[in-house]
Scaffold this motif. Structure first.
Motif, PDB file in Angstrom:
ATOM      1  N   SER A 202       0.827  -1.211   0.000  1.00 17.97           N
ATOM      2  CA  SER A 202       0.000   0.000   0.000  1.00 17.97           C
ATOM      3  C   SER A 202       0.855   1.252   0.000  1.00 17.97           C
ATOM      4  O   SER A 202       0.520   2.256  -0.633  1.00 17.97           O
ATOM      5  CB  SER A 202      -0.943  -0.011   1.205  1.00 17.97           C
ATOM      6  OG  SER A 202      -0.197   0.025   2.417  1.00 17.97           O
ATOM      7  N   ARG A 203       1.968   1.186   0.715  1.00 18.59           N
ATOM      8  CA  ARG A 203       2.885   2.336   0.720  1.00 18.59           C
ATOM      9  C   ARG A 203       3.478   2.574  -0.661  1.00 18.59           C
ATOM     10  O   ARG A 203       3.757   3.717  -1.035  1.00 18.59           O
ATOM     11  CB  ARG A 203       3.999   2.103   1.728  1.00 18.59           C
ATOM     12  CG  ARG A 203       3.537   2.017   3.167  1.00 18.59           C
ATOM     13  CD  ARG A 203       3.301   3.377   3.760  1.00 18.59           C
ATOM     14  NE  ARG A 203       4.532   4.136   3.874  1.00 18.59           N
ATOM     15  CZ  ARG A 203       4.606   5.374   4.344  1.00 18.59           C
ATOM     16  NH1 ARG A 203       3.493   5.982   4.730  1.00 18.59           N
ATOM     17  NH2 ARG A 203       5.750   5.993   4.420  1.00 18.59           N
ATOM     18  N   ILE A 204       3.672   1.480  -1.409  1.00 20.79           N
ATOM     19  CA  ILE A 204       4.259   1.617  -2.740  1.00 20.79           C
ATOM     20  C   ILE A 204       3.192   1.922  -3.785  1.00 20.79           C
ATOM     21  O   ILE A 204       3.378   2.767  -4.668  1.00 20.79           O
ATOM     22  CB  ILE A 204       5.032   0.331  -3.111  1.00 20.79           C
ATOM     23  CG1 ILE A 204       6.228   0.161  -2.168  1.00 20.79           C
ATOM     24  CG2 ILE A 204       5.492   0.374  -4.558  1.00 20.79           C
ATOM     25  CD1 ILE A 204       6.977  -1.136  -2.368  1.00 20.79           C
ATOM     26  N   THR A 205       2.065   1.206  -3.686  1.00 17.21           N
ATOM     27  CA  THR A 205       1.056   1.336  -4.730  1.00 17.21           C
ATOM     28  C   THR A 205       0.200   2.596  -4.584  1.00 17.21           C
ATOM     29  O   THR A 205      -0.398   3.029  -5.570  1.00 17.21           O
ATOM     30  CB  THR A 205       0.133   0.111  -4.730  1.00 17.21           C
ATOM     31  OG1 THR A 205      -0.480  -0.025  -3.431  1.00 17.21           O
ATOM     32  CG2 THR A 205       0.912  -1.142  -5.062  1.00 17.21           C
ATOM     33  N   PHE A 206       0.099   3.168  -3.380  1.00 11.89           N
ATOM     34  CA  PHE A 206      -0.705   4.389  -3.238  1.00 11.89           C
ATOM     35  C   PHE A 206      -0.173   5.516  -4.126  1.00 11.89           C
ATOM     36  O   PHE A 206      -0.945   6.149  -4.869  1.00 11.89           O
ATOM     37  CB  PHE A 206      -0.743   4.818  -1.769  1.00 11.89           C
ATOM     38  CG  PHE A 206      -1.483   6.109  -1.540  1.00 11.89           C
ATOM     39  CD1 PHE A 206      -2.868   6.169  -1.654  1.00 11.89           C
ATOM     40  CD2 PHE A 206      -0.791   7.277  -1.252  1.00 11.89           C
ATOM     41  CE1 PHE A 206      -3.541   7.364  -1.463  1.00 11.89           C
ATOM     42  CE2 PHE A 206      -1.460   8.459  -1.055  1.00 11.89           C
ATOM     43  CZ  PHE A 206      -2.839   8.507  -1.158  1.00 11.89           C
ATOM     44  N   PRO A 207       1.152   5.799  -4.101  1.00 10.29           N
ATOM     45  CA  PRO A 207       1.651   6.813  -5.048  1.00 10.29           C
ATOM     46  C   PRO A 207       1.455   6.407  -6.501  1.00 10.29           C
ATOM     47  O   PRO A 207       1.205   7.253  -7.360  1.00 10.29           O
ATOM     48  CB  PRO A 207       3.137   6.940  -4.701  1.00 10.29           C
ATOM     49  CG  PRO A 207       3.337   6.223  -3.425  1.00 10.29           C
ATOM     50  CD  PRO A 207       2.189   5.308  -3.219  1.00 10.29           C
ATOM     51  N   LEU A 208       1.570   5.085  -6.762  1.00 12.48           N
ATOM     52  CA  LEU A 208       1.370   4.635  -8.143  1.00 12.48           C
ATOM     53  C   LEU A 208      -0.063   4.860  -8.592  1.00 12.48           C
ATOM     54  O   LEU A 208      -0.316   5.246  -9.744  1.00 12.48           O
ATOM     55  CB  LEU A 208       1.735   3.157  -8.268  1.00 12.48           C
ATOM     56  CG  LEU A 208       3.209   2.803  -8.005  1.00 12.48           C
ATOM     57  CD1 LEU A 208       3.406   1.300  -8.131  1.00 12.48           C
ATOM     58  CD2 LEU A 208       4.126   3.547  -8.965  1.00 12.48           C
ATOM     59  N   ASP A 233      12.250   9.652  -1.528  1.00  7.72           N
ATOM     60  CA  ASP A 233      12.752   8.407  -2.075  1.00  7.72           C
ATOM     61  C   ASP A 233      12.594   8.390  -3.591  1.00  7.72           C
ATOM     62  O   ASP A 233      12.298   9.423  -4.220  1.00  7.72           O
ATOM     63  CB  ASP A 233      12.024   7.218  -1.434  1.00  7.72           C
ATOM     64  CG  ASP A 233      10.508   7.345  -1.577  1.00  7.72           C
ATOM     65  OD1 ASP A 233      10.060   8.270  -2.278  1.00  7.72           O
ATOM     66  OD2 ASP A 233       9.774   6.538  -0.976  1.00  7.72           O
ATOM     67  N   GLU A 234      12.790   7.190  -4.167  1.00  6.80           N
ATOM     68  CA  GLU A 234      12.713   7.081  -5.627  1.00  6.80           C
ATOM     69  C   GLU A 234      11.326   7.415  -6.148  1.00  6.80           C
ATOM     70  O   GLU A 234      11.176   8.004  -7.236  1.00  6.80           O
ATOM     71  CB  GLU A 234      13.097   5.655  -6.062  1.00  6.80           C
ATOM     72  CG  GLU A 234      14.568   5.301  -5.895  1.00  6.80           C
ATOM     73  CD  GLU A 234      14.901   4.895  -4.465  1.00  6.80           C
ATOM     74  OE1 GLU A 234      13.991   4.958  -3.609  1.00  6.80           O
ATOM     75  OE2 GLU A 234      16.063   4.519  -4.210  1.00  6.80           O
ATOM     76  N   LEU A 238      10.339  10.132  -8.805  1.00  8.31           N
ATOM     77  CA  LEU A 238       9.516   9.821  -9.982  1.00  8.31           C
ATOM     78  C   LEU A 238       8.319  10.768 -10.073  1.00  8.31           C
ATOM     79  O   LEU A 238       7.961  11.250 -11.154  1.00  8.31           O
ATOM     80  CB  LEU A 238       9.042   8.376  -9.913  1.00  8.31           C
ATOM     81  CG  LEU A 238       8.111   7.910 -11.047  1.00  8.31           C
ATOM     82  CD1 LEU A 238       8.818   8.019 -12.392  1.00  8.31           C
ATOM     83  CD2 LEU A 238       7.652   6.478 -10.797  1.00  8.31           C
ATOM     84  N   ALA A 239       7.686  11.048  -8.916  1.00  3.46           N
ATOM     85  CA  ALA A 239       6.540  11.969  -8.913  1.00  3.46           C
ATOM     86  C   ALA A 239       6.966  13.367  -9.331  1.00  3.46           C
ATOM     87  O   ALA A 239       6.269  14.043 -10.096  1.00  3.46           O
ATOM     88  CB  ALA A 239       5.899  11.996  -7.526  1.00  3.46           C
ATOM     89  N   ALA A 240       8.130  13.823  -8.825  1.00  2.00           N
ATOM     90  CA  ALA A 240       8.619  15.149  -9.214  1.00  2.00           C
ATOM     91  C   ALA A 240       8.910  15.205 -10.714  1.00  2.00           C
ATOM     92  O   ALA A 240       8.572  16.181 -11.395  1.00  2.00           O
ATOM     93  CB  ALA A 240       9.877  15.496  -8.416  1.00  2.00           C
TER      94      ALA A 240
END
Length: 592
Positions: A202-208, A233-234, A238-240
């Motif tokens: 969830s921590r990884i997929t929420f930003p995705l 983090d990465e 990626l978001a930036a």
């Protein structure tokens, strides 16, 4: 369920579970193997050492019976079974013990794993693990025994063997407890790993998911969408980067949109028509003049494709610019088409369509202007010269003839002066130097005076001249002399083209704006001549005689005077049914 396994959460969860299961399995196998090796070796060494000690003790005692009893008591303490056999494998003494499982002793003595004969012969065989089938009431169904046989010197001439055995069920119970512990650890680990996997996922997929939603919004046209992620983090990087890409994409789309709007504005404001044809031969872009051309062509020749496609095929074939003049709906169009290249391949063509009708008419009018001016001036000049020579040479013999010649010379000079003055007035008005003397006048008396001006001429020609005032407006704010010049010219033209018993009407109607109309029931004007009747020296009736024709400047002057008042003059006519000229005047005319 398939959706979960296809998702990042499911894949990460399955990976962590598989890794945990692999590690736990390897750990369990190594742990059980380690326990098995450790306890078996330890129990074997202890049993071997105990058997050696008992064998030496029995060999040293002279009273074997007492020694066997003592050994039995000692073995009972160690929960160990004891059997002493002679060289014929006959038991001399034994101690089974109450805590040991009931095993078939004869089978133990005859077991090949024990190698009892070797021990009687004086060798030290390796400890043996012997498995026996237990009685049906036994819960395990089988009994495992660890047995050790060592040589025994009964007498100097007799030999035997000491057999010690122990049940290894304690070790199995330990392994069972270890397996239970591993199972409990596995369940706890599975649950913990699942919770951790879903938390981490969830921590990884929420930003995705946020990136996916933002990308969807951008795909729908919201180029201001931004991912609200502020981690370092990465994923944050990626978001930036994604936000930077979206911002630059927004700038590019804005620039393209602005460029498209500018191009659309340029195309829309162009007088010339523009058509872009793509590589498939289909029309991709047009502007209003081009659409007008295509509509006219389809209306005129609906069964034939537009001539643009013939030119397009020629452009694609030759790769060169082509041009052609095409008549459509009484208008002349000049078409120039050039190829569009994508690197070295032709990906379409651009055609520019120009309506050359007015230019061609103007060329003709210029030629007619020169011919008309030369004709209008040469004729009176020739007459002036001829009649003047007649007077000088005394050709006229009587005073009446002299007077008649002088009258002709005067009329021609007046005609020539009128032509020059009209040319000067027209040039001055077209240059924007029209001088108006505006005044407020009464409408009805003003129009009645103009009607009376032509009453006698109308009676002489048998034409009805009518005045129709159907407006509540009573006053006009105009230059009365200039407007009278316009109405006079219009009524004069109407009477010259109206047959006997025809009707010419001077009409005033409307409120805001006021409309002044001059209509007749005469021959009318051809449709192809209507757009040009207000041009200089343009004469719709080419068959007029010089005596009845005007200079060809009256309507041009009338248009300039009306426009100087801020008004508009227009004409409607139908051949054989008559003509109507309409003057639309504003409430407060402006100077031009």
């Amino acid at each position: 369920m398939d959706v979960i396994f296809r998702s990042v959460v499911g894949k990460l969860w399955m990976t962590i579970i598989a890794l945990f299961a692999l590690v736990l399995t390897l750990f369990s196998l190594l742990l059980v193997q380690s326990f098995d090796s450790y306890f078996f070796q330890r129990q074997t060494n202890n049993l071997q050492q105990l058997a050696d000690n008992l064998s030496k003790t029995l060999a040293e005692q002279s009273d074997k019976t007492s020694a066997l009893k003592m050994a039995s008591t000692f073995s009972s303490v160690h929960r160990t079974g004891l059997i002493v056999v002679d060289e014929n494998v006959k038991p001399l003494g034994k101690n089974v013990g109450n805590t040991l499982p009931q095993i078939p002793l004869q089978e133990l003595l005859q077991s090949r794993e024990l190698h009892l004969r070797e021990a009687i012969a004086g060798a030290y065989p390796a400890p043996a693990r012997v498995i026996f089938e237990s009685n049906p009431s036994d819960r395990n169904g089988r009994i495992q025994v660890l047995a050790v046989a060592v040589p025994l010197e009964l007498t100097p001439t007799d030999r035997g063997a000491v057999i010690l055995y122990q049940a290894i069920e304690d070790f199995d119970d330990t392994l069972t407890e270890v397996r239970k512990l591993i199972f409990v650890v596995g369940v706890i680990g599975f649950i913990s790993t699942t919770v951790f996997a879903f938390f981490l996922s969830s921590r990884i997929t929420f930003p995705l998911r946020q990136m996916k939603e933002t990308a969807q919004r951008i795909a729908e046209g919201d180029f201001h969408a931004e991912i609200p992620i502020r981690t370092t983090d990465e994923i944050g990087e990626l978001a930036a980067t994604f936000n930077t890409m979206a911002s630059r994409l927004n700038e590019v789309v804005h620039a393209l949109s602005k460029e498209k709007e500018q191009l659309a504005s340029v195309l829309g404001s162009m007088v010339d028509g523009v058509v872009m044809i793509d590589e498939k031969g289909k029309i991709a872009v047009t502007n209003p003049p081009a659409e007008h051309f295509l509509r006219d062509w389809e209306y005129e020749q609906p069964s034939q494709p537009a001539p643009l496609f013939e030119l397009y095929r020629s452009v694609v074939k030759t790769g060169q610019e082509v041009s052609e003049d095409i008549p459509v709906q009484g208008r002349n169009w000049s078409i120039v088409m050039v190829p569009l290249y994508d690197r070295e391949q032709i990906r379409g063509a651009v055609a520019v369509l120009r309506d050359m009708t007015k230019e061609r008419k103007l060329d003709k009018m210029r030629n007619d202007f020169v011919a008309n001016v030369s004709h209008e001036l040469r004729t009176p000049l020739s007459m002036l010269q001829g009649y003047s020579e007649a007077i000088v040479d005394d050709i006229a013999a009587t005073p009446e003839e002299h007077k008649e010649l002088a009258k002709i010379i005067y009329d021609e000079s007046v005609r020539m002066t009128k032509l020059v003055n009209e040319l000067l007035d027209l040039a001055r008005m077209e240059a924007g130097h029209a001088e108006l003397k505006l005044d407020t006048i009464e409408l009805r008396p003003y129009l009645e005076r103009i009607q009376r001006k032509f009453s006698n001429l109308a009676r002489e020609r048998g034409i009805g001249l009518q005045l129709d005032i159907s407006t509540r407006q009573t006053h006009l704010y105009i230059d009365p002399d200039r407007m009278e010049q316009v109405l006079t010219n219009l009524i004069d033209n109407a009477m010259r083209h109206t047959p006997v018993q025809g009707i010419v009407t001077l009409r005033a109607r409307g409120e805001q704006p006021l409309l002044l109309e001059v209509s007749d029931t005469g021959s009318g004007i051809p449709q192809e001549d209507l757009p040009f009747v207000f041009e200089r020296f343009y004469k719709a009736d080419k068959a007029r005689t010089r005596g009845r024709a005007g200079t060809g400047l009256g309507l041009a002057i009338a248009r300039n005077i009306v426009e100087a008042h801020g008004g508009v003059i227009s004409v409607q006519s139908k051949l054989g049914e008559g003509t109507t000229f309409t003057i639309s005047l504003p409430d407060k005319p402006r100077y031009k």
